[in-house]
Write a protein that holds these residues in place. Structure first.
Motif, mmCIF file in Angstrom:
data_model
loop_
_atom_site.group_PDB
_atom_site.id
_atom_site.type_symbol
_atom_site.label_atom_id
_atom_site.label_comp_id
_atom_site.label_asym_id
_atom_site.label_seq_id
_atom_site.Cartn_x
_atom_site.Cartn_y
_atom_site.Cartn_z
ATOM 1 N N ALA A 163 0.968 -1.532 0.074
ATOM 2 C CA ALA A 163 -0.012 -0.106 -0.168
ATOM 3 C C ALA A 163 0.876 1.185 0.264
ATOM 4 C CB ALA A 163 -1.400 -0.272 1.227
ATOM 5 N N GLY A 164 2.008 1.627 0.736
ATOM 6 C CA GLY A 164 2.729 2.449 1.040
ATOM 7 C C GLY A 164 3.349 2.617 -0.040
ATOM 8 N N LYS A 165 4.104 1.786 -1.145
ATOM 9 C CA LYS A 165 5.018 1.483 -2.580
ATOM 10 C C LYS A 165 3.469 2.113 -3.644
ATOM 11 C CE LYS A 165 8.366 -1.536 -2.254
ATOM 12 N NZ LYS A 165 9.629 -0.725 -2.588
ATOM 13 N N MET A 166 2.242 2.062 -3.372
ATOM 14 C CA MET A 166 1.641 2.408 -4.818
ATOM 15 C C MET A 166 0.570 3.930 -3.910
ATOM 16 S SD MET A 166 -1.093 -1.115 -5.013
ATOM 17 C CE MET A 166 -2.269 -0.187 -6.060
ATOM 18 N N GLY A 167 1.477 4.506 -3.320
ATOM 19 C CA GLY A 167 1.100 5.870 -3.012
ATOM 20 C C GLY A 167 0.525 6.228 -1.526
ATOM 21 N N ALA A 168 -0.043 5.519 -0.676
ATOM 22 C CA ALA A 168 -0.693 6.017 0.331
ATOM 23 C C ALA A 168 0.637 6.474 1.539
ATOM 24 C CB ALA A 168 -0.592 3.838 1.500
ATOM 25 N N GLU A 169 -1.165 7.531 2.089
ATOM 26 C CA GLU A 169 -0.253 8.517 2.794
ATOM 27 C C GLU A 169 0.611 7.780 4.140
ATOM 28 O OE1 GLU A 169 -2.705 9.730 6.822
ATOM 29 O OE2 GLU A 169 -3.337 11.060 5.258
ATOM 30 N N LEU A 170 2.001 8.422 4.518
ATOM 31 C CA LEU A 170 2.809 7.489 5.558
ATOM 32 C C LEU A 170 2.805 8.496 6.057
ATOM 33 C CD1 LEU A 170 5.455 6.902 2.814
ATOM 34 C CD2 LEU A 170 3.608 5.758 3.415
ATOM 35 N N PRO A 171 2.883 7.695 7.499
ATOM 36 C CA PRO A 171 3.162 5.845 7.473
ATOM 37 C C PRO A 171 1.182 5.580 7.383
ATOM 38 C CG PRO A 171 3.197 7.122 9.920
ATOM 39 C CD PRO A 171 3.478 8.132 9.037
ATOM 40 N N VAL A 172 1.780 4.335 6.474
ATOM 41 C CA VAL A 172 0.379 3.357 6.826
ATOM 42 C C VAL A 172 0.539 2.693 7.932
ATOM 43 C CG1 VAL A 172 0.185 1.094 5.354
ATOM 44 C CG2 VAL A 172 1.536 2.637 4.449
ATOM 45 N N GLU A 173 -0.968 2.315 8.462
ATOM 46 C CA GLU A 173 -0.699 1.931 9.660
ATOM 47 C C GLU A 173 -0.766 0.692 9.564
ATOM 48 O OE1 GLU A 173 -3.189 4.710 12.701
ATOM 49 O OE2 GLU A 173 -2.951 6.308 10.693
ATOM 50 N N ALA A 174 -0.813 0.046 11.141
ATOM 51 C CA ALA A 174 -0.685 -1.179 10.663
ATOM 52 C C ALA A 174 -1.448 -2.104 12.131
ATOM 53 C CB ALA A 174 0.532 -2.014 10.165
ATOM 54 N N ILE A 175 -1.780 -3.558 12.583
ATOM 55 C CA ILE A 175 -2.072 -3.818 13.459
ATOM 56 C C ILE A 175 -1.710 -4.757 13.590
ATOM 57 C CG2 ILE A 175 -3.558 -4.305 15.177
ATOM 58 C CD1 ILE A 175 -5.033 -1.563 15.021
ATOM 59 N N ASP A 176 -1.626 -5.381 14.976
ATOM 60 C CA ASP A 176 -1.120 -7.580 14.499
ATOM 61 C C ASP A 176 -1.250 -7.878 15.894
ATOM 62 O OD1 ASP A 176 -0.214 -9.671 12.497
ATOM 63 O OD2 ASP A 176 0.493 -10.393 14.768
#
Length: 283
Positions: A163-176
């Motif tokens: 998603a980041g490489k496809m232009g998403a706003e940074l930082p991309v957010e994630a949860i695990d």
């Protein structure tokens, strides 16, 4: 974190049976598998392991003609996952659009989006059908330019990094839910030139937030149970990509999503697994 290693023995060894075993038991919570004739070895967090669930999943193999299938489980601590996954990790290539390789892979064909993932711990390197399905749906998008993206159940971070490489706003957010996975995802993102903010926890962490894109590759029960949270966190007109369940479970997931304000857009199927795209309605 401690893991349970379950060793499934197929005698005489049959690769089709081995792959069938993986398809039947991975929904029990297994994170990774290796195939080492005459065995299939599966790895699952100790806290998620259920002997009852595994026994139920193995019922189709109890009376096969000409093939004997047995299994045993053992607790493993601090295993050298690097050594395990390096031995069986092959590059992933999707046409000229997407590739995943390890640092030790050489001469991998160029792709529009290239990811380098260090195979370690017991978290996916992108080979599972659900990850490939999610990637496929994401690649159908023109871009994620300027979108605020959340990747739930991020594992090693492959979807968030893409998603980041496809232009998403940074930082991309994630949860695990697993702290080791969260650390691994951030490390992989840094190695791929993508800024990733990972938190350890579950969907409760996104309450009160708003995202343009939500990615969730988890499992049917969690997706359905948390759908109302997803709905509140996705902006009107936003996109949601879900996977982690079989095609037969798709009606339950779609019904839950539609009942919580989403519109079905499309889906893809691979080996009975499915990934679905939704859009948030404005009504």
């Amino acid at each position: 974190m401690d893991y349970i290693e379950v060793e499934f023995k197929v005698s005489p060894y049959n690769e089709d049976i081995a792959e069938w075993i993986i398809a039947e038991v991975e929904s029990c919570g297994f994170e990774s598998f290796t195939m080492e004739s005459p065995y299939v070895k599966g790895y699952i967090q100790e806290t998620l392991f259920s002997e009852e669930a595994l026994s139920s999943a193995m019922e189709p193999f109890s009376d096969l003609k000409g093939v004997a299938v047995s299994y045993k489980s053992v607790k493993v601590e601090n295993k050298n996952w690097n050594e395990i996954w390096e031995s069986g990790f092959s590059p992933i290539i999707i046409d000229d659009r997407f590739s995943v390789r390890a640092p030790f892979h050489k001469n991998v064909p160029h792709a529009e989006y290239e990811l380098v993932i260090e195979p370690k711990m017991a978290f996916g390197t992108g080979h599972h059908q659900t990850t490939l399905l999610m990637v496929g749906l994401m690649l159908l998008e023109k871009s994620f330019s300027g979108s605020r993206v959340m990747d739930l159940g991020c594992g090693t971070g492959i979807l968030a990094i893409l998603a980041g490489k496809m232009g998403a706003e940074l930082p991309v957010e994630a949860i695990d839910i697993d702290d080791i996975a969260a650390a691994s995802a951030e490390e992989n993102a840094a190695g791929n030139g993508v800024s990733l903010h990972v938190r350890c926890g579950d969907a409760s962490l996104i309450k009160g937030e708003k995202y343009d894109v939500l990615l969730a590759n988890i499992n049917r029960n969690i997706l359905v149970n948390d759908m109302a949270v997803y709905s509140s966190a996705v902006r009107t007109g936003g996109r949601m990509f879900l996977s982690g369940f079989y095609e037969k479970d798709m009606p339950a997931v779609v019904d839950s999503a539609v009942g919580n304000g989403f519109r079905y857009v499309c889906h893809e199927v691979k080996d009975e697994w499915v990934a679905v795209k939704f859009e948030k309605r404005d009504d």
